[in-house]
Design an enzyme around this catalytic site. Structure first.
Site, PDB file in Angstrom:
ATOM      1  N   ASP A 179       0.850  -1.188   0.000  1.00  0.00           N
ATOM      2  CA  ASP A 179       0.000   0.000   0.000  1.00  0.00           C
ATOM      3  C   ASP A 179       0.886   1.238   0.000  1.00  0.00           C
ATOM      4  O   ASP A 179       1.860   1.324   0.779  1.00  0.00           O
ATOM      5  CB  ASP A 179      -0.900  -0.004   1.240  1.00  0.00           C
ATOM      6  CG  ASP A 179      -1.952   1.098   1.166  1.00  0.00           C
ATOM      7  OD1 ASP A 179      -2.971   0.904   0.493  1.00  0.00           O
ATOM      8  OD2 ASP A 179      -1.728   2.152   1.778  1.00  0.00           O
ATOM      9  N   GLU A 207      -4.598   2.353  -4.497  1.00  0.00           N
ATOM     10  CA  GLU A 207      -3.156   2.317  -4.285  1.00  0.00           C
ATOM     11  C   GLU A 207      -2.692   0.993  -3.696  1.00  0.00           C
ATOM     12  O   GLU A 207      -1.569   0.900  -3.180  1.00  0.00           O
ATOM     13  CB  GLU A 207      -2.737   3.468  -3.356  1.00  0.00           C
ATOM     14  CG  GLU A 207      -3.154   3.340  -1.897  1.00  0.00           C
ATOM     15  CD  GLU A 207      -4.568   3.853  -1.632  1.00  0.00           C
ATOM     16  OE1 GLU A 207      -4.853   4.189  -0.487  1.00  0.00           O
ATOM     17  OE2 GLU A 207      -5.381   3.935  -2.585  1.00  0.00           O
TER      18      GLU A 207
END
Length: 517
Positions: free
Chosen positions: A378, A422
């Site tokens: 992430d 993301e």
């Protein structure tokens, strides 16, 4: 999937071959240019060296010729100066005294008459019986210099018009010293400037070159090619003369003080004489000896370079044509599959591919009792990044994360995916915890190395938090189980301060793990 990677590997090899051909073509061209430059420099240096050697050889010839004639004439002057005060010679009648004092050297070609003058400058006797004795030498510079300086034995002056013969001469004068040491007059001789002109004209020099004879003070006595307006001109204030004064002989390259042309000068001060001679070779004439051949080298080098580059381009074009033909033959069948399973922004596998692959590998690992690792990645503070830098820059960050994954994840051993926003994932069948953790750490470090700017309050650079889990799934396990463990580890990485890797190892079967083939 493997077929696709085979195609990719083949395309990669074709691309490398194309680049290798390009590098080879450029290298050969650069080598040809370097060789051409070397040859041109060698031609230029050789021409200048040859010009220097020729100028020095010519200078030696001129130096020997002038020195020999002037020294022989000076010996006669010395003999006359010594005999002029001898009592027995002075008592002889004028004709016999003339025959006794003057030898036949005074009648040699190019030499003027010798004259004996008393301390007042009045001419007493001349080597030529027909010469007028009415002139007075007291105003001549050499007479004044010899009278004023007892240590000066030989004076050279000129160029000037002879007071006796009326022709341009270079005068040589010696002091006559009486038995009591006082000044007793001078014996003066002359060398016609036409002698030097005739000597220099017999020597071959190139266009724009010159031969010069100077007094030691820089006054030009004679120059070839002959230029009467420059006779008597002084170069004492020029750069060439300053360098002439620094050594007895040598070679310099400088602009002429007379016509401002660049020349190579071979110069020498004549031994025991206040005279300086130089051979000045025009830089343009030296250039004319090597530049035509250099042009041929340039043309040949450019022709070979153009041929090499053309051949390189043809080979590259053929490789590109073949690659395009192969790509077009499979593009239709792969396009839909690619669009369905690939994330359009990053080029990684998409969420659909992730779900299918993870479910399949969970079942396979459950059957074979081999480990399965899942890594979740992430981008830290990504929403803040989008808010501050814009979504276009945010997309660039996602592409950079994908590049990190592609760099460190072997597509034949694992699958890198973008699962949403993301968030990214790497599925590693058969990989144990240590191997998965190592890959995760490499990905994290790679992102740090890239130093993509972020807001100062979050560290100034984009970083990644990574969580992972490894287990040997039971047949009853589903993909969500492994995902929750990896997600929990990712949460721990975030909670611990971000930009780090955390791993959860939950092995359903305590038996030793084996890596699948």
């Amino acid at each position: 999937m493997r077929v696709r990677w085979v195609y990719a590997a083949r395309a990669h090899l074709e691309d490398r071959a194309s680049r290798l051909i390009a590098i080879l073509g450029v290298s050969v061209t650069a080598g040809l240019c370097a060789l051409g430059f070397y040859l041109i420099c060698d031609l230029r240096d050789g021409a200048w060296h040859q010009a220097q050697q020729n100028a020095q050889n010519l200078l030696s010839l001129i130096e020997q010729s002038i020195s020999r004639n002037v020294e022989m004439y000076d010996l006669s002057l010395r003999a006359v100066a010594e005999g002029a005060t001898h009592p027995r010679i002075t008592e002889l009648d004028p004709e016999l005294r003339r025959l006794t004092l003057f030898d036949r050297s005074a009648t040699a070609s190019g030499l003027g008459m010798m004259i004996v003058a008393d301390e007042t400058g009045r001419i007493l006797i001349a080597s030529d019986p027909s010469a007028s004795l009415q002139a007075n030498l007291s105003e001549n510079p050499d007479f004044k210099a010899l009278k004023a300086d007892p240590a000066l034995t030989l004076a050279v002056s000129g160029p000037r018009i002879s007071r006796v013969s009326g022709t341009p001469i270079m005068a040589l004068s010696r002091r006559i010293t009486k038995p009591d040491g006082s000044f007793g007059g001078v014996v003066s001789g002359a060398i016609h400037l036409s002698y030097f002109r005739a000597l220099f004209e017999r020597l071959h020099i190139g266009r724009g070159s010159a031969i010069n004879l100077f007094q030691a003070d820089g006054t030009l006595i004679v120059r070839h090619p002959y230029q009467p307006q420059n006779v008597g001109r002084s170069i004492a204030g020029g750069a060439t003369y300053r360098q002439f004064k620094q050594a007895e002989r040598g070679v310099i390259v400088e602009r002429s003080a007379i016509d401002r042309q660049m020349r190579l000068y071979a110069f020498a001060h004549l031994a025991n004489l206040p005279l300086l001679v130089d051979v000045a070779v025009s830089a343009e004439s030296i250039r004319a000896t090597w530049w035509p051949r250099a042009q041929m080298v340039i043309a040949l080098t450019l022709g070979l370079s153009a041929a090499t580059l053309s051949l390189t381009l043809l080979l590259q074009r053929e490789i590109v044509r073949r690659a395009a033909a192969e790509a077009s033959s499979r593009a239709a069948t792969e396009e839909l599959a690619t669009l369905a399973l690939t994330d359009s922004l990053t080029g990684l596998a998409n969420r659909r591919r992730y779900d299918d692959f993870l479910a399949k590998e969970m079942r396979r690992s459950g059957r074979t009792r081999t480990p399965l690792s899942l890594i979740l990645i992430d981008a830290d503070r990504f929403k803040l990044y989008n808010d501050q830098f814009g979504h276009q820059r945010g997309d660039a960050v996602l592409k950079a994360v994908a590049a990190c994954l592609m760099q460190h994840v072997d597509p034949l051993e694992a699958l890198a995916c973008r699962v949403g926003g993301e968030e990214f994932a790497v599925i590693m069948p058969g990989a144990g915890a240590a191997e998965a953790r190592a890959i995760a750490e490499r990905i994290r470090r790679e992102m740090v190395v890239r130093q993509i700017p972020h807001a100062d309050e979050v560290g100034g650079a984009v970083t990644l938090s990574i969580g992972g889990a490894t287990r040997v799934p039971a047949l009853s396990d589903n993909p969500e189980t492994l995902f929750r463990e990896a997600d929990a580890a990712l949460y721990e990485a975030k909670r611990s301060g971000r930009n780090r890797v955390r791993f959860s190892e939950a092995l359903a079967d305590p038996r030793p793990l084996t890596r699948s083939a």
